[in-house]
Design an enzyme around this catalytic site. Structure first.
Site, PDB file in Angstrom:
ATOM      1  N   ASP A 154     -17.304  45.508 -56.433  1.00  0.00           N
ATOM      2  CA  ASP A 154     -18.112  46.702 -56.272  1.00  0.00           C
ATOM      3  C   ASP A 154     -18.512  47.391 -57.504  1.00  0.00           C
ATOM      4  O   ASP A 154     -17.598  46.898 -58.621  1.00  0.00           O
ATOM      5  CB  ASP A 154     -17.324  47.719 -55.155  1.00  0.00           C
ATOM      6  CG  ASP A 154     -18.388  48.583 -54.379  1.00  0.00           C
ATOM      7  OD1 ASP A 154     -19.571  48.896 -54.886  1.00  0.00           O
ATOM      8  OD2 ASP A 154     -18.066  49.083 -53.584  1.00  0.00           O
ATOM      9  N   GLU A 176     -20.577  57.918 -50.020  1.00  0.00           N
ATOM     10  CA  GLU A 176     -19.125  57.443 -50.224  1.00  0.00           C
ATOM     11  C   GLU A 176     -17.975  58.728 -50.325  1.00  0.00           C
ATOM     12  O   GLU A 176     -18.194  59.602 -49.133  1.00  0.00           O
ATOM     13  CB  GLU A 176     -19.267  56.622 -51.756  1.00  0.00           C
ATOM     14  CG  GLU A 176     -20.107  55.432 -51.761  1.00  0.00           C
ATOM     15  CD  GLU A 176     -19.913  54.947 -52.828  1.00  0.00           C
ATOM     16  OE1 GLU A 176     -18.952  54.618 -53.449  1.00  0.00           O
ATOM     17  OE2 GLU A 176     -21.263  53.904 -53.285  1.00  0.00           O
TER      18      GLU A 176
END
Length: 634
Positions: A292, A503
C-alpha cells in the site's frame, strides 16, 4: 534502442507469456530488476523527467487527484501517461510502465468521469451482474486516460461501522462480498474455460488490471481502527476475511495489495506466512503482491530503520513497492541488501517475474500507449445511465409512513410546494464522497468544481417542474423561521449525512449526526410531512425523535454523480430493491455485533442486515435476490 523487433523472444507476441518472461528476465541487470519493483508517484517524474530512464522505473501511480492539472480532461491525462511511457520505452530493454490509479467507484480523479455508488451501496443491490457491468464501464474510462491498472476492488468484510473505510466494503457478510467480486471480471474480462488458477488475466487493451485489497482482515480490526489489529484465529481469518480473495484469484486478479493492518499483532506488510506461504504457495496466486501507499514506512515501529523495513517486506513476499516518493533511498537500500545476500536473487527474480507476467498479460508490450478512441466513452450517456441504475438499486427504504397502511412514498409529482433542505441536497462533492477529485473528497467550497452530474435537488426539480405544473421547489440548506411558518408547503425532503472522509480520517467512536442537523430535521418534520435521505458511508446512529417525526427514511449511501436515480424511486418510476448490506445498530454500545451465525443479523438491531421495504406497502420487505454461495476450497 539496439534490439530489432523480434530479435528476442520477449518481443514476440506469438511466444508463450512464460517464455517471454524468462527471456526478458535473463537479459536484465540487477538495477533494472530493482527498478521494476519500484513504483513512484507522478509528481516525482513530472519534477524530474529523467528519473524513469535513470532508475529503470517499472511502475507509476497517481494519488487521487494527482494529474496534469486539477481540472484536466481524460485526454490530458492520456497525454501525460504517454509521455512517461515514452521515457520507459527508451530504456535499454524498452520495458513499458504499468500505471495505476484508485478508480474505486469510477475514475474519480478525472473531471467528467462517471462516478458510481461506493461499494457499500453496491452491496445493497446484491446484484453481481450490475457490479460486473460497472467494472466494464470503469475499465473503459480508466483506459481512456492512458492508465492500465486500478487499485480496486476492496473486498474487505467490514465488521465495525466505526472503521473509516466502511464504505469501501460491500458488506459485513462474507457471502455478499464474495458475490460482488464479479466486478473483477468487468474490469479485466472473464478468463476462458481452463484458465490456470491463480494466473493473472486481462482480456484486452480496453480492460484494466484489477487489484484486490487489502490482504487480509482489514475490516475486522479491534475497535474498527484503520491500520489496526485483527485478532482472530487462522480458521476465522480464512473463513470470514480471506474467502473473497479466492474468488478474485479464480477470476484472474492481476494484483493483490497488502493491508496496513496487523493480524494478531504482526503487520501484514511483513507477514511471510500470509503473503508467501498462504497467498502465493497455498492459494497459488501468480500475480503481483503490491504494498500500500508508503506501506513499508508503516513498519518502522517493528523494524526500526527504513533499510530493515525494506528487508522485512521484500523477504515476506512484497513484489512491487508503492514507495511513492522515497525512491532513491529505497533503490539504494534494496540494491545493497541484494549484494550483501540479505535479500536473495531468487526473491528478486520472483518479484520481477510476477511484474513482467502482468505486463505481458495486459498487452503493454504491444499496446503501451493510450487508445484515444475511448475518450468519447468518458462520462457518456450509457455509463451515466448505468450509474443511475446502480443508484436506484442501491437505495434502501427503511421507513415509509407513520401509519403502515398509508405509505408516504411514492410522492405525487404535482404538490403545490416542496421544501428541500440540507447541505447534501445540493452538493455533488458530498454526494460522491471520498476518492473523488481528492483523496478525502471535496469540501463545501470545492463541491461544484469537479464532478459533472446531477444533485438531488436538481433531480427533484427535473422530476416535478414541467410545463403543466405550477409546483414550486424551495431550497434552503437550513430552513429559516419564516419558511417553517409557511402554510403552503405540501411536504419536505431533507438530505443530510456525513461529509466525505477516507481511511483513518473517517475513524469515529461515535456515529451520531451533528446536533445542529438533528435540530434542523426535527424542526422541519414538526411542520411538514418529511422524507429524510441519509447520505453516508455507513450506518449512523439515528435519534429516536427523528425516527418518530419523519414520514420516510432512505439510506442512499454515497451514490455518486447520478442523483436522478434517487428521484426515480422517490416519485415512483421504479420500485425500491436495496437491502441493507450491514446491520443498522441502535447505538455503538451494541458493537461488536452479536449474531447466532455468519449471515444472520443482530437480534436487537434498529434495522437488521437485509432490511429494506418496497414502495408498494410500507411493511413489505424486499425479497432475497442475487445471492450465491461459492465453495471455499483453501
Amino acid at each position: 534502442m539496439d534490439l530489432e523487433e523480434y530479435d528476442c523472444i520477449y518481443r514476440n507476441p506469438k511466444e508463450p507469456v512464460e517464455a517471454r518472461v524468462e527471456d526478458l528476465k535473463s537479459r536484465m541487470t540487477l538495477e533494472e530488476k530493482v527498478g521494476q519493483i519500484t513504483q513512484i508517484e507522478r509528481r516525482i517524474a513530472t519534477a524530474e523527467p529523467a528519473v524513469i530512464t535513470k532508475y529503470f522505473i517499472g511502475s507509476m501511480l497517481s494519488a487521487t487527484g494527482s494529474g496534469p492539472s486539477p481540472d484536466a480532461s481524460s485526454c490530458e491525462w492520456a497525454d501525460m501517461v504517454n509521455q512517461f511511457q515514452k521515457a520507459a520505452l527508451e530504456t535499454r530493454l524498452g520495458i513499458p510502465l504499468l500505471y495505476g490509479i484508485d478508480a474505486i467507484h469510477g475514475n474519480g480523479s478525472i473531471k467528467g468521469a462517471t462516478i458510481f455508488p461506493h461499494n457499500v451501496g453496491l452491496g445493497a443491490t446484491r446484484d453481481a451482474d450490475l457490479a460486473q457491468r460497472i467494472g466494464v464501464a470503469t475499465a473503459f474510462e480508466v483506459r481512456a486516460s492512458g492508465i492500465h491498472c486500478t487499485f480496486a476492488p476492496c473486498v474487505a468484510v467490514c465488521k465495525d461501522p466505526r472503521w473509516g473505510r466502511c464504505y469501501e466494503s460491500f458488506s459485513e457478510d462474507t457471502e455478499i462480498v464474495r458475490n460482488m467480486t464479479s466486478i473483477v471480471t468487468g474490469l479485466q474480462g472473464r478468463p476462458p474455460p481452463g484458465h490456470q488458477k491463480g494466473y493473472p488475466f486481462v482480456a484486452g487493451i480496453h480492460n484494466v488490471a484489477a487489484c484486490a485489497k487489502h490482504f487480509v482482515g482489514d475490516g475486522g480490526t479491534e475497535g474498527g481502527k484503520n491500520e489496526g489489529n485483527t485478532s482472530l484465529s487462522y480458521d476465522d481469518l480464512e473463513r470470514i476475511h480471506m474467502a473473497p480473495y479466492l474468488d478474485c484469484i479464480d477470476m484472474g486478479a492481476s494484483m493483490i495489495m497488502a493491508s496496513y493492518s496487523s493480524w494478531n499483532g504482526e503487520k501484514l506488510h511483513s507477514n511471510h506466512f500470509l503473503l508467501t506461504e498462504v497467498l502465493k504457495d497455498k492459494l497459488g496466486f501468480k500475480g503481483i503482491v503490491i504494498s500500500d501507499w508508503r506501506g513499508l514506512d508503516r513498519l518502522s515501529e517493528s523494524c526500526g530503520h527504513y533499510r530493515d523495513c525494506i528487508l522485512s517486506a521484500i523477504n515476506s513476499g512484497i513484489d512491487m513497492v508503492m514507495v511513492p516518493y522515497r525512491y532513491e533511498e529505497f533503490i539504494d537500500h534494496l540494491l545493497s541488501l541484494v549484494k550483501s545476500g540479505k535479500v536473495s536473487m531468487a526473491r528478486i527474480d520472483d518479484a520481477v517475474e510476477r511484474i513482467l507476467r502482468v505486463k505481458f498479460v495486459a498487452g503493454l508490450f504491444e499496446h503501451p500507449y493510450s487508445d484515444k478512441s475511448l475518450l468519447e466513452l468518458v462520462g457518456c450517456k450509457r455509463h451515466r445511465d448505468l450509474a443511475r441504475e446502480a443508484v436506484r438499486k442501491s437505495l434502501v427504504l427503511l421507513k415509509n409512513g407513520k401509519n403502515p397502511e398509508k405509505p408516504f412514498l411514492p410522492l405525487e409529482r404535482k404538490p403545490k410546494k416542496i421544501l428541500v433542505a440540507g447541505k447534501h441536497a445540493n452538493s455533488l462533492g458530498y454526494q460522491c464522497g471520498a476518492w473523488t477529485g481528492k483523496w478525502q473528497g471535496l469540501n463545501d467550497t470545492e463541491n461544484g468544481r469537479f464532478p459533472i452530474g446531477t444533485t438531488i435537488l436538481e433531480a427533484i426539480e427535473e422530476a416535478v417542474l414541467g410545463k403543466d405544473t405550477d409546483t414550486e421547489v424551495i431550497y434552503e440548506e437550513g430552513p429559516s423561521k419564516r419558511t417553517l411558518e409557511r402554510d403552503d408547503i405540501s411536504l419536505a425532503i431533507v438530505a443530510v449525512g456525513e461529509e466525505p472522509y477516507a481511511e483513518s480520517f473517517g475513524d469515529k467512536q461515535t456515529l451520531e449526526l451533528p446536533s445542529s442537523i438533528i435540530r434542523m430535521i426535527i424542526s422541519v418534520a414538526e411542520r411538514f410531512p418529511t422524507l429524510m435521505i441519509l447520505i453516508s458511508g455507513r450506518a449512523l446512529v439515528l435519534d429516536q425523535e427523528i425516527l418518530d417525526k419523519i414520514e420516510a427514511l432512505i439510506a442512499a449511501w454515497w451514490p455518486g454523480t447520478e442523483g436522478g436515480g434517487i428521484a426515480d424511486l422517490v416519485f415512483g418510476d421504479y420500485e425500491f430493491e436495496g437491502r441493507l448490506p450491514i446491520t443498522w445498530l441502535r447505538s455503538v454500545e451494541q458493537i461488536p455485533i452479536i449474531k447466532k451465525a455468519e449471515g444472520e443479523s443482530c437480534d436487537d438491531a434498529l434495522f437488521p442486515l437485509g432490511s429494506g421495504l418496497t414502495k408498494a406497502r410500507s411493511n413489505e420487505s424486499v425479497q432475497s435476490n442475487n445471492n450465491h454461495h461459492l465453495p471455499l476450497n483453501i
